[in-house]
Motif scaffolding. Structure first.
Motif, short mmCIF file in Angstrom:
data_model
loop_
_atom_site.label_atom_id
_atom_site.label_comp_id
_atom_site.label_asym_id
_atom_site.label_seq_id
_atom_site.Cartn_x
_atom_site.Cartn_y
_atom_site.Cartn_z
N THR A 85 0.84 -1.20 0.00
CA THR A 85 0.00 0.00 0.00
C THR A 85 0.87 1.24 0.00
OG1 THR A 85 -0.14 0.16 2.42
CG2 THR A 85 -1.81 -1.19 1.31
N PHE A 86 0.26 2.35 -0.39
CA PHE A 86 0.96 3.63 -0.42
C PHE A 86 1.41 4.04 0.98
CE2 PHE A 86 0.88 8.28 -0.16
CZ PHE A 86 1.86 8.57 -1.10
N VAL A 87 0.53 3.85 1.95
CA VAL A 87 0.86 4.24 3.33
C VAL A 87 2.03 3.42 3.85
CG1 VAL A 87 -0.03 4.34 5.69
CG2 VAL A 87 -1.49 5.00 3.79
N ALA A 88 2.04 2.13 3.57
CA ALA A 88 3.15 1.29 4.01
C ALA A 88 4.45 1.73 3.33
CB ALA A 88 2.86 -0.18 3.69
N GLY A 89 4.38 2.10 2.06
CA GLY A 89 5.56 2.58 1.36
C GLY A 89 6.08 3.88 1.95
N MET A 90 5.17 4.77 2.27
CA MET A 90 5.59 6.04 2.87
C MET A 90 6.20 5.82 4.25
SD MET A 90 5.23 8.40 0.72
CE MET A 90 5.54 9.78 1.78
N MET A 91 5.62 4.94 5.04
CA MET A 91 6.17 4.65 6.37
C MET A 91 7.55 4.00 6.24
SD MET A 91 3.98 5.89 8.36
CE MET A 91 4.22 5.25 9.98
N THR A 92 7.70 3.10 5.28
CA THR A 92 9.00 2.47 5.05
C THR A 92 10.04 3.53 4.70
OG1 THR A 92 7.99 0.42 4.30
CG2 THR A 92 10.26 0.82 3.61
N PHE A 93 9.69 4.41 3.78
CA PHE A 93 10.64 5.45 3.37
C PHE A 93 10.96 6.39 4.54
CE2 PHE A 93 12.04 9.34 1.30
CZ PHE A 93 13.01 8.84 0.46
N LEU A 94 9.95 6.75 5.30
CA LEU A 94 10.16 7.67 6.42
C LEU A 94 11.02 7.05 7.50
CD1 LEU A 94 9.42 10.39 7.78
CD2 LEU A 94 7.51 9.18 8.81
N PHE A 95 10.67 5.82 7.93
CA PHE A 95 11.36 5.24 9.07
C PHE A 95 12.67 4.53 8.72
CE2 PHE A 95 7.03 5.41 10.98
CZ PHE A 95 7.35 6.34 11.94
N TYR A 96 12.86 4.15 7.48
CA TYR A 96 14.12 3.52 7.09
C TYR A 96 15.07 4.47 6.41
CZ TYR A 96 12.50 -1.21 8.11
OH TYR A 96 12.05 -2.34 8.72
N CYS A 97 14.59 5.62 5.96
CA CYS A 97 15.44 6.50 5.16
C CYS A 97 15.50 7.92 5.72
CB CYS A 97 14.94 6.51 3.72
SG CYS A 97 15.97 7.49 2.64
N ALA A 98 14.38 8.61 5.67
CA ALA A 98 14.39 10.04 5.99
C ALA A 98 14.80 10.30 7.44
CB ALA A 98 13.02 10.64 5.71
N LEU A 99 14.20 9.60 8.36
CA LEU A 99 14.51 9.82 9.78
C LEU A 99 15.95 9.43 10.14
CD1 LEU A 99 13.15 10.86 12.35
CD2 LEU A 99 12.46 8.51 12.82
N PRO A 100 16.40 8.21 9.80
CA PRO A 100 17.79 7.86 10.14
C PRO A 100 18.84 8.74 9.47
CG PRO A 100 16.56 5.90 9.59
CD PRO A 100 15.69 7.05 9.25
N LEU A 101 18.62 9.07 8.19
CA LEU A 101 19.61 9.92 7.52
C LEU A 101 19.59 11.33 8.07
CD1 LEU A 101 19.50 8.82 3.78
CD2 LEU A 101 21.26 8.38 5.49
N GLY A 102 18.42 11.82 8.44
CA GLY A 102 18.34 13.15 9.06
C GLY A 102 19.12 13.19 10.37
N ILE A 103 18.95 12.16 11.18
CA ILE A 103 19.69 12.09 12.45
C ILE A 103 21.19 11.96 12.18
CG2 ILE A 103 20.08 10.66 14.49
CD1 ILE A 103 17.05 10.02 14.41
N LEU A 104 21.56 11.11 11.23
CA LEU A 104 22.97 10.92 10.92
C LEU A 104 23.63 12.21 10.44
CD1 LEU A 104 25.34 8.88 10.47
CD2 LEU A 104 24.54 8.78 8.11
N PHE A 105 22.98 12.92 9.53
CA PHE A 105 23.56 14.16 9.03
C PHE A 105 23.60 15.25 10.11
CE2 PHE A 105 22.51 12.79 4.54
CZ PHE A 105 23.83 12.52 4.25
N TYR A 106 22.62 15.25 11.00
CA TYR A 106 22.65 16.22 12.09
C TYR A 106 23.83 15.93 13.03
CZ TYR A 106 21.44 18.93 16.16
OH TYR A 106 21.48 19.80 17.21
N LEU A 107 24.01 14.66 13.38
CA LEU A 107 25.09 14.31 14.31
C LEU A 107 26.47 14.49 13.70
CD1 LEU A 107 23.62 11.10 15.94
CD2 LEU A 107 23.80 13.37 16.94
N THR A 108 26.63 14.18 12.42
CA THR A 108 27.94 14.30 11.81
C THR A 108 28.24 15.71 11.32
OG1 THR A 108 27.07 13.63 9.67
CG2 THR A 108 27.99 11.90 11.07
N GLY A 109 27.27 16.59 11.33
CA GLY A 109 27.48 17.95 10.85
C GLY A 109 27.85 18.93 11.93
N GLY A 110 28.05 18.48 13.16
CA GLY A 110 28.36 19.37 14.27
C GLY A 110 29.62 20.19 14.07
N LYS A 111 30.68 19.53 13.60
CA LYS A 111 31.95 20.23 13.41
C LYS A 111 31.83 21.27 12.29
CE LYS A 111 34.92 16.58 15.09
NZ LYS A 111 35.98 15.63 14.77
#
Length: 88
Positions: free
Chosen positions: A41-67
């Motif tokens: 389903t579309f909702v499952a696809g959006m949740m997959t993209f959000l929780f496996y991609c957008a959220l983890p990469l956002g956190i990763l780039f925030y943490l590694t961008g401190g310097k």
């Protein structure tokens, strides 16, 4: 083979290690996008993209961008102090 190794060496010789991380992030986005497209389903696809991609990469780039953020703040402060000085 030599060209690939030489190119890889040039990427890591630069002090900015953001380029290799962006390549890995783009590959991860591609993989997760394909995973999301295979969801039933579309909702499952959006949740997959959000929780496996957008959220983890956002956190990763925030943490590694401190310097980088700290360096940019210091450069901006130095630029502001330089601009405040009266011309000689």
């Amino acid at each position: 083979m030599f060209i690939g190794a030489f190119h890889l060496e040039l990427i890591f010789v630069t002090e900015d290690l953001l380029k290799p991380m962006l390549i890995v992030a783009l590959a991860w986005i591609y993989v997760v996008l394909l995973m999301a497209l295979t969801e039933p389903t579309f909702v499952a696809g959006m949740m997959t993209f959000l929780f496996y991609c957008a959220l983890p990469l956002g956190i990763l780039f925030y943490l590694t961008g401190g310097k980088r953020r700290k360096r940019r703040r210091a450069e901006a402060a130095a630029r502001a102090a330089r601009d405040k000085e009266p011309p000689a």
